[in-house]
Motif scaffolding. Sequence first.
Motif, PDB file in Angstrom:
ATOM      1  N   THR A  65       0.794  -1.293   0.074  1.00 40.94           N
ATOM      2  CA  THR A  65       0.127  -0.002  -0.061  1.00 40.94           C
ATOM      3  C   THR A  65       0.768   1.233  -0.037  1.00 40.94           C
ATOM      4  O   THR A  65       1.701   1.414   0.978  1.00 40.94           O
ATOM      5  CB  THR A  65      -0.954   0.012   1.220  1.00 40.94           C
ATOM      6  OG1 THR A  65      -1.420  -1.392   1.378  1.00 40.94           O
ATOM      7  CG2 THR A  65      -1.854   1.040   1.223  1.00 40.94           C
ATOM      8  N   LYS A  66       0.448   2.127  -0.930  1.00 45.72           N
ATOM      9  CA  LYS A  66       1.221   3.499  -0.880  1.00 45.72           C
ATOM     10  C   LYS A  66       0.905   4.326   0.289  1.00 45.72           C
ATOM     11  O   LYS A  66      -0.400   4.068   0.858  1.00 45.72           O
ATOM     12  CB  LYS A  66       1.226   4.076  -2.341  1.00 45.72           C
ATOM     13  CG  LYS A  66       1.817   3.420  -3.280  1.00 45.72           C
ATOM     14  CD  LYS A  66       1.917   4.267  -4.763  1.00 45.72           C
ATOM     15  CE  LYS A  66       0.602   4.367  -5.492  1.00 45.72           C
ATOM     16  NZ  LYS A  66       1.310   4.936  -6.824  1.00 45.72           N
ATOM     17  N   LYS A  67       1.431   5.488   0.342  1.00 39.58           N
ATOM     18  CA  LYS A  67       1.198   6.452   1.361  1.00 39.58           C
ATOM     19  C   LYS A  67      -0.286   7.032   1.320  1.00 39.58           C
ATOM     20  O   LYS A  67      -0.921   7.150   2.023  1.00 39.58           O
ATOM     21  CB  LYS A  67       2.099   7.677   1.300  1.00 39.58           C
ATOM     22  CG  LYS A  67       3.262   7.439   2.096  1.00 39.58           C
ATOM     23  CD  LYS A  67       3.687   8.890   2.424  1.00 39.58           C
ATOM     24  CE  LYS A  67       5.247   8.806   2.965  1.00 39.58           C
ATOM     25  NZ  LYS A  67       5.969   8.765   1.722  1.00 39.58           N
ATOM     26  N   LYS A  69      -2.701   5.292   0.338  1.00 41.23           N
ATOM     27  CA  LYS A  69      -3.540   3.830   0.773  1.00 41.23           C
ATOM     28  C   LYS A  69      -3.900   3.473  -0.559  1.00 41.23           C
ATOM     29  O   LYS A  69      -4.702   2.282  -0.578  1.00 41.23           O
ATOM     30  CB  LYS A  69      -4.824   4.547   1.276  1.00 41.23           C
ATOM     31  CG  LYS A  69      -4.488   5.007   2.684  1.00 41.23           C
ATOM     32  CD  LYS A  69      -4.648   3.952   3.796  1.00 41.23           C
ATOM     33  CE  LYS A  69      -4.798   4.557   5.378  1.00 41.23           C
ATOM     34  NZ  LYS A  69      -3.608   5.545   5.678  1.00 41.23           N
ATOM     35  N   SER A  70      -3.407   3.747  -1.735  1.00 39.29           N
ATOM     36  CA  SER A  70      -3.780   3.138  -2.990  1.00 39.29           C
ATOM     37  C   SER A  70      -2.999   2.001  -2.934  1.00 39.29           C
ATOM     38  O   SER A  70      -1.600   1.870  -2.578  1.00 39.29           O
ATOM     39  CB  SER A  70      -3.834   4.053  -4.178  1.00 39.29           C
ATOM     40  OG  SER A  70      -2.504   4.424  -4.246  1.00 39.29           O
ATOM     41  N   PRO A  71      -3.454   0.873  -3.471  1.00 39.02           N
ATOM     42  CA  PRO A  71      -2.557  -0.473  -3.605  1.00 39.02           C
ATOM     43  C   PRO A  71      -1.706  -0.396  -4.865  1.00 39.02           C
ATOM     44  O   PRO A  71      -1.846   0.297  -5.803  1.00 39.02           O
ATOM     45  CB  PRO A  71      -3.539  -1.633  -3.813  1.00 39.02           C
ATOM     46  CG  PRO A  71      -4.809  -0.914  -4.575  1.00 39.02           C
ATOM     47  CD  PRO A  71      -4.910   0.525  -4.052  1.00 39.02           C
ATOM     48  N   GLY A  98       4.893   9.104 -15.326  1.00 33.88           N
ATOM     49  CA  GLY A  98       4.362   7.738 -14.979  1.00 33.88           C
ATOM     50  C   GLY A  98       4.047   7.973 -13.761  1.00 33.88           C
ATOM     51  O   GLY A  98       4.548   8.722 -12.847  1.00 33.88           O
ATOM     52  N   GLU A  99       2.875   7.007 -13.542  1.00 31.18           N
ATOM     53  CA  GLU A  99       2.471   6.930 -12.038  1.00 31.18           C
ATOM     54  C   GLU A  99       3.357   6.172 -10.983  1.00 31.18           C
ATOM     55  O   GLU A  99       3.437   6.894  -9.805  1.00 31.18           O
ATOM     56  CB  GLU A  99       1.185   6.157 -11.815  1.00 31.18           C
ATOM     57  CG  GLU A  99       0.654   6.081 -10.659  1.00 31.18           C
ATOM     58  CD  GLU A  99      -0.665   5.082 -10.208  1.00 31.18           C
ATOM     59  OE1 GLU A  99      -0.955   4.435 -11.463  1.00 31.18           O
ATOM     60  OE2 GLU A  99      -1.276   5.209  -9.454  1.00 31.18           O
ATOM     61  N   GLU A 100       4.203   5.535 -11.334  1.00 27.72           N
ATOM     62  CA  GLU A 100       5.005   4.852 -10.344  1.00 27.72           C
ATOM     63  C   GLU A 100       6.495   5.413 -10.117  1.00 27.72           C
ATOM     64  O   GLU A 100       7.017   6.108 -11.291  1.00 27.72           O
ATOM     65  CB  GLU A 100       5.091   3.187 -10.407  1.00 27.72           C
ATOM     66  CG  GLU A 100       3.708   2.612 -10.564  1.00 27.72           C
ATOM     67  CD  GLU A 100       2.820   2.887  -9.437  1.00 27.72           C
ATOM     68  OE1 GLU A 100       3.093   3.169  -8.304  1.00 27.72           O
ATOM     69  OE2 GLU A 100       1.440   2.697  -9.822  1.00 27.72           O
TER      70      GLU A 100
HETATM   71 MG   LIG Z   1      -2.088   3.796  -8.401  1.00 34.33          MG
END
Ligand SMILES: [Mg+2]
Length: 366
Positions: A65-67, A69-71, A98-100
């Motif tokens: 889980t990211k900060k 709270k999204s997986p 990019g998102e990540e």
């Molecule tokens: Mg995401």
Amino acid sequence: RALSVKQHRSMSQLKYKNTFIYTRFYSTSIAYLEKERAVAIKAVERASRVCQAVFKRLVTEETMTKKDKSPVTVADFSAQAVVNSILENDFPDDPVVGEEDSKDLQGEEGRVLREKVVDLVNTATEHPMSSDEILRAIDRGLYAGGSTGRHWTLDPIDGTKGFLRGEQFAVCLALIIDGRVRLGVLGCPNLPWDMSNPDGERGVLMVAVEGQGAFQRKLNSSSNEEVPISVSSVIDTKDAVFCESVEAGHSNHSDNANIAKILGISKPSVRMDSQCKYAAVARGNAEIYLRLPVSDTYVEKIWDHGAGNIVIHEAGGRVADIHGKSLDFSRGRTLSANQGVVAAGAQIFDTVIAAVQETLKYKSQI
Ligand SMILES: [Mg+2]
Ligand SMILES: Nc1ncnc2c1ncn2[C@@H]1O[C@H](COP(=O)(O)O)[C@@H](OP(=O)(O)O)[C@H]1O
Ligand SMILES: [Mg+2]
Ligand SMILES: [Mg+2]
């Protein structure tokens, strides 16, 4: 640019069969963004395969889980590395939003996850990549975006929650030039090819280039056949179907329901994760996509809407925010000038926006 879509497609086939003849005789006629289109399709296909492989093997153990709270899963990182390294190879000067990023894969803490990502990426690339090369490829996605020049925007898995449930998700790649989306590719591995046969063949790729129309083709197929798509011809909103997020935290289901009521819609909403909602509207499976904001503070991200935006426009639809304003992709990594999203066929679009306004006005009065 002057070529019809049909001429343009038959000539590009000629190019695939014989590059020499094509470049020799047709060099002045190469279609706008022809190479970008082919590379983006290849990148999205490869990344989609990686995601499907992960789902089969690893998905249950590998969620974190990211900060916010999204997986995020090993597949999100791997798919971003695969797409970014293909883009770097063909367009080394193009930056990527990019998102990540690679933070969670670094150091001793990130070792286990990193090793899984390295393994996976190397099943999908032509040349083996080292761990450092993979982290660097992921971080090619850190670009700030903006209103000038070219950059890509990538959501390696849009709808991570759908992906984890084994439902809809999409690999989404778009090219932005001078603040406008010019090319978009949506890879939808779990989307049925034929919606009337939901248990039949799955895997759809949609592609659109500005001015050239929108097309769908089968994902994971050796055939390059492309079929033009267009939005529904329904002109009375009471016959419409609308789609919305599965997640109530991403889109306000009760506002969406109010709008549907004003429009006279009686059919239940289709709840679907990811930009597959844009895909559903673009090929006429649904008439309207409603994404009414849940909070005043959330700002939509460009990678969540870039590819879907151009696919809808090129299929004869329109996309705007809840105020009827076009999405502004020139502001950086987010759609900071916009709130929420509404998409629909051009013929019913103004009626839908009017219903959105009515709902918001009513809400502000109570
Ligand atoms: Mg995401
Ligand atoms: N409060 C919020 N409002 C709107 N969108 C949100 C949100 N929180 C997260 N999201 C975005 O919603 C996306 C999924 O949309 P949908 O609900 O249409 O499937 C997520 O993309 P990711 O899954 O790529 O992280 C994430 O970027
Ligand atoms: Mg997303
Ligand atoms: Mg994502």
